[in-house]
Design an enzyme around this catalytic site. Structure first.
Site, PDB file in Angstrom:
ATOM      1  N   ARG A  26     -24.227  19.885  -3.744  1.00  0.00           N
ATOM      2  CA  ARG A  26     -23.591  20.792  -3.075  1.00  0.00           C
ATOM      3  C   ARG A  26     -21.813  20.747  -3.038  1.00  0.00           C
ATOM      4  O   ARG A  26     -21.267  21.206  -2.191  1.00  0.00           O
ATOM      5  CB  ARG A  26     -24.077  20.899  -1.441  1.00  0.00           C
ATOM      6  CG  ARG A  26     -23.946  19.553  -0.643  1.00  0.00           C
ATOM      7  CD  ARG A  26     -24.144  19.859   0.705  1.00  0.00           C
ATOM      8  NE  ARG A  26     -24.069  18.493   1.585  1.00  0.00           N
ATOM      9  CZ  ARG A  26     -24.095  18.419   2.838  1.00  0.00           C
ATOM     10  NH1 ARG A  26     -24.291  19.662   3.531  1.00  0.00           N
ATOM     11  NH2 ARG A  26     -24.138  17.270   3.447  1.00  0.00           N
ATOM     12  N   LYS A  77     -17.452  20.741  -0.503  1.00  0.00           N
ATOM     13  CA  LYS A  77     -18.627  20.361   0.284  1.00  0.00           C
ATOM     14  C   LYS A  77     -19.423  21.800   0.770  1.00  0.00           C
ATOM     15  O   LYS A  77     -18.575  22.568   1.285  1.00  0.00           O
ATOM     16  CB  LYS A  77     -18.787  19.449   1.291  1.00  0.00           C
ATOM     17  CG  LYS A  77     -19.856  18.865   1.617  1.00  0.00           C
ATOM     18  CD  LYS A  77     -19.674  17.728   2.578  1.00  0.00           C
ATOM     19  CE  LYS A  77     -20.777  17.037   3.300  1.00  0.00           C
ATOM     20  NZ  LYS A  77     -20.680  15.904   3.948  1.00  0.00           N
ATOM     21  N   ASP A 100     -29.981  23.899  -0.582  1.00  0.00           N
ATOM     22  CA  ASP A 100     -29.435  25.049  -0.792  1.00  0.00           C
ATOM     23  C   ASP A 100     -27.949  25.038  -0.815  1.00  0.00           C
ATOM     24  O   ASP A 100     -27.338  26.037  -1.127  1.00  0.00           O
ATOM     25  CB  ASP A 100     -29.640  25.822   0.630  1.00  0.00           C
ATOM     26  CG  ASP A 100     -28.977  25.455   1.666  1.00  0.00           C
ATOM     27  OD1 ASP A 100     -28.313  24.236   1.582  1.00  0.00           O
ATOM     28  OD2 ASP A 100     -29.326  25.522   2.980  1.00  0.00           O
ATOM     29  N   GLY A 101     -27.454  23.779  -1.111  1.00  0.00           N
ATOM     30  CA  GLY A 101     -25.945  23.643  -1.591  1.00  0.00           C
ATOM     31  C   GLY A 101     -25.052  24.074  -0.380  1.00  0.00           C
ATOM     32  O   GLY A 101     -23.691  24.314  -0.810  1.00  0.00           O
ATOM     33  N   ASP A 131     -23.182   5.983  -4.146  1.00  0.00           N
ATOM     34  CA  ASP A 131     -22.674   7.231  -4.678  1.00  0.00           C
ATOM     35  C   ASP A 131     -21.639   7.827  -3.793  1.00  0.00           C
ATOM     36  O   ASP A 131     -21.201   8.874  -3.865  1.00  0.00           O
ATOM     37  CB  ASP A 131     -23.968   8.230  -4.672  1.00  0.00           C
ATOM     38  CG  ASP A 131     -24.671   8.425  -3.722  1.00  0.00           C
ATOM     39  OD1 ASP A 131     -25.299   7.281  -3.083  1.00  0.00           O
ATOM     40  OD2 ASP A 131     -24.557   9.511  -2.958  1.00  0.00           O
ATOM     41  N   ASN A 132     -21.587   7.271  -2.688  1.00  0.00           N
ATOM     42  CA  ASN A 132     -20.658   7.630  -1.653  1.00  0.00           C
ATOM     43  C   ASN A 132     -19.199   6.417  -1.624  1.00  0.00           C
ATOM     44  O   ASN A 132     -18.406   6.734  -0.687  1.00  0.00           O
ATOM     45  CB  ASN A 132     -21.028   7.490  -0.050  1.00  0.00           C
ATOM     46  CG  ASN A 132     -22.482   8.753   0.164  1.00  0.00           C
ATOM     47  OD1 ASN A 132     -22.422   9.560  -0.745  1.00  0.00           O
ATOM     48  ND2 ASN A 132     -23.017   8.578   0.839  1.00  0.00           N
TER      49      ASN A 132
END
Length: 472
Positions: A93, A113, A125-126, A257-258
């Site tokens: 997203r 974001k 839904d991004g 991934d963060n």
């Protein structure tokens, strides 16, 4: 005027070639209502001269900035999420929107974001809720003011859609956010290429990061370069761990991934600042084992570094990687010492004396469950603030005979920045805090009355604190 004379676009990410990201289109939103524009950050990029209409065009409709990326790029990465490997993630997203030099000549990324779906959105839904964007403004402003290396919320634009979420009342308002980071390359970026045994791209990525983010010419053998890279990342991540602990901040989701390789705090989960000192405090309701609790954050980041090492093991060698990862604990302790003394606003002495002071402070904070911000406010400047500490609501606890040694050590310290104590912030009676009750109250004014004044007032208060802490 589309940008100021200080605007210097530079897009080295494109030099990596294919296999690292996918061109995507931003979502088309019903409206673009600017709710927050960080002109202080924008001035460092030469973008503060944009009109509101231009701002909305670039950061709400994502029309390309002059000389910058022609299309947004959704980056490819994998990651361990709560230590379970997930190969089905990536920028789901968000995307890389632009790169440019700032006033300190650092390469900076503008990433998003809530900007729409990408090939990695899966069933999402991004989108981003407006509340999520508001919360990130508050987190990043507070962390920046406290001196932590953090992403900065650059823009928040309300988009006019209604979103349905399982963890907050729905339908809820939507937004798109732009964040400013030194970089968006993650530990998970390396994990993705290792997953596919793509040593060619791993080597290319190492060279890119050394040159672009660490100003180091990629020379020597592949193993030497990879180990040099991990060593540099390890130093930054150790500093990040210290930033989290000194700020009393619980990130919530310290997944691989963060964690970016430049060591900034970003990609926040359901974050919290400590209401009181509690090493077991967690921010995420779903963190049932306390994996990312306050006191375990350094351990979590150390574990993540080993996953970076694991991703590079085929090109660097196990023994060599173990050697460069070994100093993490010592680096973390040194960084935390520096940051805690800076938060106290006292002059460092030698490591032995500094560690003795910090040991007494930590024991006090844990034993008394003292409010974190209150302590550092009351004792900022050491001996110069004894009178303020005596006026504090915590005075009886501070000056209990049990803690006389801590008080004596603090009282003997001189202020590192005496001018800070004459700042209006320290002339007040209470510290600036960012507790969950305050966050929810600020949001309720927006949700119920579209009243943004409490948020604006809070940002002003946070920046006042930041100015005081950085006074010379």
């Amino acid at each position: 005027m589309p940008a100021g004379p200080k605007y210097r676009p530079e897009t080295p990410f494109t030099d990596l070639g294919d296999g690292f990201a996918d061109p995507v289109n931003a979502a088309s939103f019903p409206e673009t209502k600017i709710r927050f524009r960080n002109d202080r950050a924008a001035a460092e990029l030469g973008l503060d001269t944009l009109t509101d209409a231009e701002w909305a065009a670039h950061f709400g409709r994502f029309e390309p900035l002059a000389g910058n990326l022609p299309k947004p790029l959704a980056q490819r990465y994998h990651g361990h999420q709560f230590r379970v490997y997930n190969p089905d993630i990536g920028d789901g997203r968000g995307f890389l929107f632009a790169q440019m030099r700032d006033s300190h000549d650092r390469l900076m990324d503008l990433g998003t974001k809530g900007s729409g779906t990408t090939p990695y959105s899966r069933s999402g839904d991004g989108r981003l809720t407006l509340k999520g964007g508001v919360r990130e403004i508050m987190a990043t402003e507070m962390l920046e003011a406290l001196g932590a290396r953090t992403s900065r919320t650059f823009s928040l634009i309300e988009t006019g859609e209604k979103l349905h979420r399982g963890d907050e009342p729905s339908p809820t308002r939507s937004a798109v956010m732009v964040r400013l980071n030194h970089g968006h390359i993650r530990i998970g970026t390396f994990q993705r290429h290792a997953y596919f045994s793509d040593t060619e791209r791993l080597e290319k990525l190492v060279d890119y990061c050394l040159k672009v983010y660490f100003d180091t010419e990629p020379k020597g053998s592949v193993s030497d370069k990879a180990c040099r890279f991990v060593d540099l990342v390890s130093a930054g991540v150790a500093a990040q761990a210290a930033d989290l602990m000194a700020a009393g901040f619980v990130h919530g989701v310290l997944n691989t991934d963060n964690i970016n390789i430049t060591g900034e705090i970003f990609d926040f989960g359901p974050w919290r600042f400590l209401p009181e000192t509690n090493m077991a405090f967690t921010a995420a309701y779903f963190d049932e084992t306390g994996l990312y609790s306050f006191g375990r954050q350094p351990e979590a980041l150390h574990w993540n570094l080993y996953q970076l090492g694991g991703a590079l093991i085929d090109i660097a060698g196990e023994d060599a990687l173990k050697e460069v990862l070994a100093p993490f604990a010592a680096r973390y302790v040194a960084a935390l010492r520096t940051r805690l003394l800076r938060r106290l606003g006292v002059t460092p002495q030698d490591d032995t004396a500094d560690d003795a002071l910090i040991e007494k402070i930590n024991a006090f904070l844990v034993e008394t469950a003292a409010p974190y911000e209150r302590f550092f406010f009351d004792w900022h400047g050491g001996g110069a603030s004894v009178d303020r500490a005596r006026r504090s609501p915590m005075a009886q606890t501070y000056f209990h005979p049990k803690y006389s040694e801590m008080v004596n050590l603090l009282s003997a310290r001189t202020a590192a920045r005496p001018d800070s104590l004459s700042h209006p912030y320290f002339k007040g009676d209470d510290p600036c805090t960012m507790l969950i009750e305050e966050v929810e109250d600020i949001w309720s004014h927006i949700a119920e009355r579209d009243d943004w004044t409490p948020l604006e007032d809070k940002i002003a208060r946070i920046r006042e604190m930041g100015d005081a802490l950085q006074a010379d």
